[in-house]
Scaffold this motif. Structure first.
Motif, PDB file in Angstrom:
ATOM      1  N   GLY A  16      -0.010  -2.268  -6.287  1.00 26.91           N
ATOM      2  CA  GLY A  16       0.842  -2.506  -5.122  1.00 26.91           C
ATOM      3  C   GLY A  16       0.047  -2.988  -3.928  1.00 26.91           C
ATOM      4  O   GLY A  16       0.483  -3.863  -3.181  1.00 26.91           O
ATOM      5  N   THR A  17      -1.139  -2.412  -3.743  1.00 31.31           N
ATOM      6  CA  THR A  17      -2.006  -2.809  -2.630  1.00 31.31           C
ATOM      7  C   THR A  17      -2.431  -4.266  -2.756  1.00 31.31           C
ATOM      8  O   THR A  17      -2.412  -5.017  -1.769  1.00 31.31           O
ATOM      9  CB  THR A  17      -3.252  -1.898  -2.593  1.00 31.31           C
ATOM     10  OG1 THR A  17      -2.829  -0.538  -2.419  1.00 31.31           O
ATOM     11  CG2 THR A  17      -4.165  -2.289  -1.447  1.00 31.31           C
ATOM     12  N   TYR A  18      -2.815  -4.675  -3.956  1.00 31.65           N
ATOM     13  CA  TYR A  18      -3.225  -6.068  -4.170  1.00 31.65           C
ATOM     14  C   TYR A  18      -2.056  -7.030  -3.937  1.00 31.65           C
ATOM     15  O   TYR A  18      -2.210  -8.071  -3.282  1.00 31.65           O
ATOM     16  CB  TYR A  18      -3.790  -6.250  -5.583  1.00 31.65           C
ATOM     17  CG  TYR A  18      -5.285  -6.053  -5.679  1.00 31.65           C
ATOM     18  CD1 TYR A  18      -6.150  -7.131  -5.761  1.00 31.65           C
ATOM     19  CD2 TYR A  18      -5.841  -4.775  -5.673  1.00 31.65           C
ATOM     20  CE1 TYR A  18      -7.527  -6.964  -5.844  1.00 31.65           C
ATOM     21  CE2 TYR A  18      -7.213  -4.584  -5.762  1.00 31.65           C
ATOM     22  CZ  TYR A  18      -8.050  -5.674  -5.848  1.00 31.65           C
ATOM     23  OH  TYR A  18      -9.409  -5.493  -5.929  1.00 31.65           O
ATOM     24  N   PHE A  19      -0.872  -6.691  -4.483  1.00 32.79           N
ATOM     25  CA  PHE A  19       0.291  -7.556  -4.264  1.00 32.79           C
ATOM     26  C   PHE A  19       0.654  -7.599  -2.780  1.00 32.79           C
ATOM     27  O   PHE A  19       1.055  -8.644  -2.254  1.00 32.79           O
ATOM     28  CB  PHE A  19       1.482  -7.076  -5.104  1.00 32.79           C
ATOM     29  CG  PHE A  19       1.496  -7.615  -6.503  1.00 32.79           C
ATOM     30  CD1 PHE A  19       1.842  -8.928  -6.752  1.00 32.79           C
ATOM     31  CD2 PHE A  19       1.170  -6.807  -7.576  1.00 32.79           C
ATOM     32  CE1 PHE A  19       1.859  -9.430  -8.051  1.00 32.79           C
ATOM     33  CE2 PHE A  19       1.179  -7.290  -8.876  1.00 32.79           C
ATOM     34  CZ  PHE A  19       1.524  -8.608  -9.116  1.00 32.79           C
ATOM     35  N   GLY A  20       0.518  -6.457  -2.104  1.00 31.33           N
ATOM     36  CA  GLY A  20       0.787  -6.436  -0.677  1.00 31.33           C
ATOM     37  C   GLY A  20      -0.227  -7.246   0.106  1.00 31.33           C
ATOM     38  O   GLY A  20       0.130  -8.017   0.999  1.00 31.33           O
TER      39      GLY A  20
ATOM     40  N   GLU B 170       9.543  -7.506  -1.296  1.00 31.65           N
ATOM     41  CA  GLU B 170       9.044  -8.444  -2.303  1.00 31.65           C
ATOM     42  C   GLU B 170       7.791  -7.953  -3.034  1.00 31.65           C
ATOM     43  O   GLU B 170       7.780  -7.902  -4.266  1.00 31.65           O
ATOM     44  CB  GLU B 170       8.803  -9.822  -1.673  1.00 31.65           C
ATOM     45  CG  GLU B 170      10.070 -10.533  -1.210  1.00 31.65           C
ATOM     46  CD  GLU B 170      10.952 -10.971  -2.357  1.00 31.65           C
ATOM     47  OE1 GLU B 170      10.454 -11.069  -3.489  1.00 31.65           O
ATOM     48  OE2 GLU B 170      12.151 -11.205  -2.132  1.00 31.65           O
ATOM     49  N   PRO B 171       6.700  -7.603  -2.337  1.00 33.15           N
ATOM     50  CA  PRO B 171       5.523  -7.153  -3.091  1.00 33.15           C
ATOM     51  C   PRO B 171       5.768  -5.859  -3.855  1.00 33.15           C
ATOM     52  O   PRO B 171       5.209  -5.645  -4.934  1.00 33.15           O
ATOM     53  CB  PRO B 171       4.449  -6.956  -2.009  1.00 33.15           C
ATOM     54  CG  PRO B 171       5.196  -6.809  -0.740  1.00 33.15           C
ATOM     55  CD  PRO B 171       6.441  -7.614  -0.884  1.00 33.15           C
ATOM     56  N   THR B 172       6.629  -4.985  -3.309  1.00 34.68           N
ATOM     57  CA  THR B 172       6.923  -3.727  -4.000  1.00 34.68           C
ATOM     58  C   THR B 172       7.702  -3.977  -5.281  1.00 34.68           C
ATOM     59  O   THR B 172       7.417  -3.371  -6.323  1.00 34.68           O
ATOM     60  CB  THR B 172       7.714  -2.789  -3.068  1.00 34.68           C
ATOM     61  OG1 THR B 172       6.981  -2.594  -1.857  1.00 34.68           O
ATOM     62  CG2 THR B 172       7.948  -1.446  -3.724  1.00 34.68           C
TER      63      THR B 172
ATOM     64  N   TYR C  63       0.827  -1.209   0.000  1.00 26.94           N
ATOM     65  CA  TYR C  63       0.000   0.000   0.000  1.00 26.94           C
ATOM     66  C   TYR C  63       0.861   1.260   0.000  1.00 26.94           C
ATOM     67  O   TYR C  63       0.640   2.185  -0.785  1.00 26.94           O
ATOM     68  CB  TYR C  63      -0.916  -0.021   1.231  1.00 26.94           C
ATOM     69  CG  TYR C  63      -1.520   1.326   1.552  1.00 26.94           C
ATOM     70  CD1 TYR C  63      -2.593   1.821   0.812  1.00 26.94           C
ATOM     71  CD2 TYR C  63      -1.001   2.111   2.585  1.00 26.94           C
ATOM     72  CE1 TYR C  63      -3.137   3.066   1.093  1.00 26.94           C
ATOM     73  CE2 TYR C  63      -1.545   3.357   2.870  1.00 26.94           C
ATOM     74  CZ  TYR C  63      -2.604   3.827   2.127  1.00 26.94           C
ATOM     75  OH  TYR C  63      -3.136   5.052   2.403  1.00 26.94           O
ATOM     76  N   ILE C  64       1.863   1.295   0.883  1.00 25.14           N
ATOM     77  CA  ILE C  64       2.671   2.503   0.999  1.00 25.14           C
ATOM     78  C   ILE C  64       3.488   2.754  -0.261  1.00 25.14           C
ATOM     79  O   ILE C  64       3.806   3.891  -0.606  1.00 25.14           O
ATOM     80  CB  ILE C  64       3.586   2.434   2.254  1.00 25.14           C
ATOM     81  CG1 ILE C  64       3.978   3.843   2.731  1.00 25.14           C
ATOM     82  CG2 ILE C  64       4.834   1.618   1.996  1.00 25.14           C
ATOM     83  CD1 ILE C  64       2.827   4.639   3.295  1.00 25.14           C
ATOM     84  N   SER C  65       3.815   1.672  -1.005  1.00 22.04           N
ATOM     85  CA  SER C  65       4.545   1.858  -2.260  1.00 22.04           C
ATOM     86  C   SER C  65       3.661   2.514  -3.316  1.00 22.04           C
ATOM     87  O   SER C  65       4.163   3.174  -4.226  1.00 22.04           O
ATOM     88  CB  SER C  65       5.084   0.518  -2.777  1.00 22.04           C
ATOM     89  OG  SER C  65       4.063  -0.263  -3.372  1.00 22.04           O
TER      90      SER C  65
ATOM     91  N   GLY D 158      -9.284   2.289   3.577  1.00 23.78           N
ATOM     92  CA  GLY D 158      -9.999   2.270   2.309  1.00 23.78           C
ATOM     93  C   GLY D 158      -9.464   1.200   1.384  1.00 23.78           C
ATOM     94  O   GLY D 158     -10.230   0.489   0.713  1.00 23.78           O
ATOM     95  N   ALA D 159      -8.131   1.069   1.348  1.00 25.82           N
ATOM     96  CA  ALA D 159      -7.518   0.030   0.521  1.00 25.82           C
ATOM     97  C   ALA D 159      -7.908  -1.358   1.021  1.00 25.82           C
ATOM     98  O   ALA D 159      -8.156  -2.278   0.236  1.00 25.82           O
ATOM     99  CB  ALA D 159      -5.999   0.194   0.527  1.00 25.82           C
ATOM    100  N   LEU D 160      -7.968  -1.515   2.347  1.00 20.53           N
ATOM    101  CA  LEU D 160      -8.385  -2.793   2.917  1.00 20.53           C
ATOM    102  C   LEU D 160      -9.820  -3.138   2.518  1.00 20.53           C
ATOM    103  O   LEU D 160     -10.124  -4.283   2.196  1.00 20.53           O
ATOM    104  CB  LEU D 160      -8.269  -2.746   4.444  1.00 20.53           C
ATOM    105  CG  LEU D 160      -6.905  -3.066   5.070  1.00 20.53           C
ATOM    106  CD1 LEU D 160      -6.903  -2.711   6.540  1.00 20.53           C
ATOM    107  CD2 LEU D 160      -6.559  -4.536   4.868  1.00 20.53           C
ATOM    108  N   ARG D 161     -10.680  -2.117   2.524  1.00 16.76           N
ATOM    109  CA  ARG D 161     -12.074  -2.370   2.166  1.00 16.76           C
ATOM    110  C   ARG D 161     -12.217  -2.762   0.699  1.00 16.76           C
ATOM    111  O   ARG D 161     -12.990  -3.663   0.358  1.00 16.76           O
ATOM    112  CB  ARG D 161     -12.925  -1.125   2.458  1.00 16.76           C
ATOM    113  CG  ARG D 161     -13.259  -0.930   3.933  1.00 16.76           C
ATOM    114  CD  ARG D 161     -14.358   0.099   4.121  1.00 16.76           C
ATOM    115  NE  ARG D 161     -13.898   1.431   3.723  1.00 16.76           N
ATOM    116  CZ  ARG D 161     -13.319   2.286   4.562  1.00 16.76           C
ATOM    117  NH1 ARG D 161     -13.115   1.957   5.829  1.00 16.76           N
ATOM    118  NH2 ARG D 161     -12.953   3.482   4.123  1.00 16.76           N
ATOM    119  N   VAL D 162     -11.441  -2.112  -0.162  1.00 16.41           N
ATOM    120  CA  VAL D 162     -11.528  -2.411  -1.600  1.00 16.41           C
ATOM    121  C   VAL D 162     -11.109  -3.852  -1.873  1.00 16.41           C
ATOM    122  O   VAL D 162     -11.808  -4.603  -2.555  1.00 16.41           O
ATOM    123  CB  VAL D 162     -10.655  -1.434  -2.414  1.00 16.41           C
ATOM    124  CG1 VAL D 162     -10.548  -1.897  -3.869  1.00 16.41           C
ATOM    125  CG2 VAL D 162     -11.239  -0.035  -2.362  1.00 16.41           C
TER     126      VAL D 162
END
Length: 407
Positions: free
Chosen positions: A341-345, A117-119, A68-70, A206-210
């Motif tokens: 990035g959020t999905y990979f994280g 790794e996810p980034t 997410y932060i990336s 918000g990212a968690l909810r999506v």
């Protein structure tokens, strides 16, 4: 193939080649950590399980935040901070002389890995044309296993099961990797920068909810937790089993050979298997791979011969290839582009399997004992197969969604 190779960005090649050396450094040290703790530090299987598990436990939660932060501050900052932090962590391993220090260092190891790794995978997806993504993700996976061919043999030769000096080498490798990334980012200043508009309008919750509302993604994630649970036993429970089983001579040596065989088989079968598996929905290989891994773990309980173990490793490795070579493509397919990035994280939560594996394995070895391997590995095999129903559900919903788009 030549055209696709030309389309691969120089920074992608840096990540792929850096992955070779990074994984070589990691696999000549971390897979032997459980054996080192038992032999040199006098830890019990349960204590060892907690030390090994904490890396993945920290990684489960940090991975989502790292991805997410990336998306918010940029891939470049996250990758550079985590890679140099990783280098210092390996120095910490080398200096550790108490079990609690190993616990702390492995927690930081999980933190750095789950940020980097996810980034790095999201960055690969950012800079790679759609038609080349399957190739790039599989080159990265091949790089992981190319490094893993050499790493365990180096670790065995350096006596990592009895000495912690090899961690210094791992730290140096990651430090050099970080320096090369700095040079590449300086040459490509527009890559890896922050997505400012995303940071202004999307919070972490918000990212968690999506991602949490994405039914297909959540089903795949739940299924992969169990897949990773089965996979995680190879690097934790099997290693301890080989070391403490009095009926197996030179368990450390044979375990290092098994690690190398695992990586070699990956390199041999990866591209033929991927070529065949790419004909199907990317979830189908995950289902078949999970079944292969579960069967291979059962073989460890049925037979106590080196030949059977090696055959089990081959079956395990084919299952591993089926499970992991298509996951990045699948996540990229499901993810919303602006939240890649959020999905990979978020997908890093599959590492819950790596948390449970050493804890479950250590508990079973302590509670049941190596004299009952069939019972131990039957429980392990059944638990790792529990992800198949979730993957079948995801496949059904993904097929329905794709059919709806066509209509």
């Amino acid at each position: 193939m030549k055209t696709n190779l030309k389309q691969i960005h120089p920074l992608s090649w840096t990540i792929i080649i850096g992955t070779i050396f990074g994984r070589m450094a990691t696999t000549m040290s971390i897979p032997f950590l459980s054996i080192y703790l038992i032999k040199s530090m006098g830890a019990s299987p349960s204590q060892t399980g907690f030390v090994v598990a904490v890396s993945s436990l920290i990684g489960v939660f940090a991975s989502f935040y790292g991805g997410y932060i990336s998306d918010v501050i940029g891939r470049k900052k996250v990758m550079l901070i985590s890679i140099f932090g990783w280098s210092l962590v390996f120095v910490g391993f080398a200096l550790a002389d108490r079990i609690w220090i190993f616990f702390l260092m492995n927690a930081l190891n999980g933190l750095c890995r789950s940020m980097f790794e996810p980034t790095s995978r999201a960055l690969l997806a950012d800079i790679t044309p759609k038609e080349s993504k399957l190739l790039v993700f599989n080159l990265r996976y091949a790089a992981i296993n190319l490094g893993a061919v050499v790493g365990p043999l180096l670790g065995l030769q350096m006596g990592v099961a009895n000495s912690n000096g090899v961690f210094y080498i791992a730290g140096l490798v990651y430090f050099c990797y970080g320096l090369v990334l700095i040079v590449q980012f300086l040459n490509n200043k527009e890559i890896g920068t922050a997505t400012k508009h995303l940071g202004n309008r999307l919070t972490l919750m918000g990212a968690l909810r999506v991602t949490g509302k994405d039914r297909i993604f959540i089903s795949v994630l739940l299924g992969m937790i169990f897949c990773v649970l089965g996979y995680g036993h190879f690097g934790s429970t099997v290693g301890q089993f080989m070391e403490i089983n009095p009926r197996i001579e030179d368990g450390v040596k044979w375990f290092s050979y098994m690690l190398t065989l695992n990586a070699l088989v990956v390199l041999i079968v990866q591209f033929p298997v991927v070529k065949f598996a790419s004909r199907f929905s990317p979830i189908i290989p995950l289902i078949v791979g999970s079944a292969f891994v579960s069967c291979s773990l059962l073989i460890f309980g049925l037979f106590e011969s080196v030949v059977a173990f090696m055959l089990s490793v081959v079956l395990f490795t084919i299952g591993e290839v089926l499970m992991f070579t298509m996951t990045d493509v699948l996540v990229d397919k499901i993810a919303k582009p602006e939240l890649r990035g959020t999905y990979f994280g978020m997908f890093g939560f599959n590492n819950l399997g790596n948390v449970i594996a050493p804890l479950l394995g250590g508990f079973l070895l302590d509670a049941i004992g190596v004299q009952s391997p069939l019972l131990i590995f039957s429980i392990i095999a059944v638990s790792s197969a529990c992800g198949i129903p979730f993957l079948l559900s995801a496949h059904r919903h993904l097929s329905a969604e794709e059919a709806h788009r066509i209509v």
